[in-house]
Design a protein around this motif. Structure first.
Motif, PDB file in Angstrom:
ATOM      1  N   ASP A  33     -30.381  20.078-104.510  1.00  0.00           N
ATOM      2  CA  ASP A  33     -31.529  20.443-105.334  1.00  0.00           C
ATOM      3  C   ASP A  33     -32.762  20.374-104.441  1.00  0.00           C
ATOM      4  O   ASP A  33     -32.647  20.118-103.233  1.00  0.00           O
ATOM      5  N   ASP A  46     -36.794  18.968-108.670  1.00  0.00           N
ATOM      6  CA  ASP A  46     -37.335  17.699-109.168  1.00  0.00           C
ATOM      7  C   ASP A  46     -38.731  17.489-108.584  1.00  0.00           C
ATOM      8  O   ASP A  46     -38.906  17.582-107.373  1.00  0.00           O
ATOM      9  N   ASP A  63     -36.396  18.528-103.948  1.00  0.00           N
ATOM     10  CA  ASP A  63     -37.129  17.336-104.360  1.00  0.00           C
ATOM     11  C   ASP A  63     -38.555  17.382-103.832  1.00  0.00           C
ATOM     12  O   ASP A  63     -38.776  17.269-102.627  1.00  0.00           O
TER      13      ASP A  63
HETATM   14 MN    MN Z   1     -33.142  15.504-106.784  1.00  0.00          MN
END
Ligand code: MN
Ligand code: DCP
Ligand code: MG
Length: 338
Positions: free
Chosen positions: A189, A253, A191
């Motif tokens: 992902d 995120d 961040d």
């Molecule tokens: Mn993450």
């Protein structure tokens, strides 16, 4: 199955480690914390061992490797596989559970529920289970979210978000954390760590949550919100984004961090999680407490290590200083894999 993180590590035992890691992942899905810990320790030992470990005797001579793991290490070294893993992966119920647990936001309990309802594929879950909006999203974009994101693409996402942020206020700072900051060649992902010099959380939160996020939705970059929390101990925003002209949704995120806590937040959000755990453990053995917000001293603990007081803040702002106070030589992010 096997994850490729591209991090700097020794390669003599990497084939063995890859198989042990899958076995550990399997036990993770079973919720077998004790075995996971044993595997993690053995993996860390192998990672630090300069030569290939081939026999059970060699393995037993290493720290944190017990009899049963030593036997497995020997089996892997000689056959390049592990029968226990092959049979674990062949059990259909486990395979189903494994798939369900990869859905964003679905843990062991949720996955077992779906399995217990007799559902066997994600399509069936989508059609027959009672789902939250997030679970539905997680399943609809399952294969996107499973894909690794190439490093160069993560950089592009960073450029888009940084530009939007600096349009609102050029004093803001954006750091790409997580596996990217550790130098990984691809990431699960994206961040983002966002802070602003000499600024407290409320102001950072209002700029990011009230203006940046809506702006990124408006320009078509953000696709969906998954989890938002604005507790006192930092704020986070989880969602999905997509580069212009592309179709793959990526998990993103955002961590919003007050300037005073940036060093501790950088350590936390750079990870990896195992490195974080070992650093926190080390801090606690030296009478400190390390968390996402700072390094604290004068922490009073009961015999069972249970904490009685919060302690006083020693350092929060400066990542290097936290290492210094702990007496740990500086470790660049690329080497934060124990
Ligand atoms: Mn993450
Ligand atoms: N983290 C942690 N403990 C957790 C989850 C996360 O300490 N249970 C910290 C360490 C991680 C960082 O947060 O490195 C980011 O979490 P990710 O889940 O995004 O993990 P990574 O970025 O390290 O790996 P990936 O490439 O899979 O995203
Ligand atoms: Mg990550």
């Amino acid at each position: 199955m096997q994850k490729h993180t591209g991090e700097v590590k020794n390669t003599a035992n990497s084939a063995t480690i890859a198989i042990l890691q899958q076995m550990a992942d399997y036990y993770g899905q079973m919720g077998d914390e004790w075995r996971i810990r044993a595997y993690r320790k053995a993996i860390a030992t192998l990672r630090n061992h300069p030569t290939k470990v081939c026999t059970k005797e060699e393995a037993l001579a290493l720290p944190n490797v017990g009899d049963r793991l030593a036997t497995k290490i020997e089996e892997i070294a000689f056959t390049n596989r592990l029968q226990r893993l092959d049979s674990a992966l062949a059990e259909p119920q486990d395979r189903i559970l494994q798939t369900f647990m990869k859905v964003y936001g679905a843990g062991f309990v949720q996955a077992s529920n779906w399995a217990r309802q007799g559902l066997t594929t994600l399509d069936e879950v989508l059609q027959k289970a009672d789902l939250t909006d997030n679970q539905r999203l997680g399943i609809e974009h399952f294969s996107d979210f499973q894909d690794r994101i190439p490093r160069a693409e993560v950089t592009q996402h960073g450029a888009i978000v940084r530009k939007a942020l600096h349009t609102l206020d050029p004093a803001f700072q954006l750091t790409i954390g997580g596996s990217y900051r550790r130098g990984a060649k691809d990431s699960g992902d994206i961040d983002f760590i966002i802070t602003r010099p000499d600024t407290a959380l409320p102001r950072i939160r209002s700029v990011v949550l009230d203006r940046l996020i809506p702006a990124l939705f408006a320009q078509g970059f953000l696709q969906a919100a998954l989890a938002v929390s604005s507790a006192d101990d930092g704020s986070k925003w989880h969602g999905a984004c997509c580069l212009p002209g592309q179709t793959a949704w990526r998990r993103v995120d955002f961590l919003l961090v007050p300037w005073a806590e940036m060093g501790a937040a950088l350590i936390y959000f750079t990870g990896n999680d195992i490195f974080n755990r070992s650093l926190r453990l080390l801090a606690s053995t030296k009478g400190y407490r390390l968390n996402q917000r700072g390094l604290y001293k004068d922490v009073i603990r009961r015999k069972g290590r249970e904490r009685m007081t919060e302690g006083t803040l020693v350092e929060g702002k400066d990542e290097r200083r936290i290492f210094e106070v702990l007496g740990v030589p500086w470790r660049p992010p690329e080497h934060r894999v124990p």
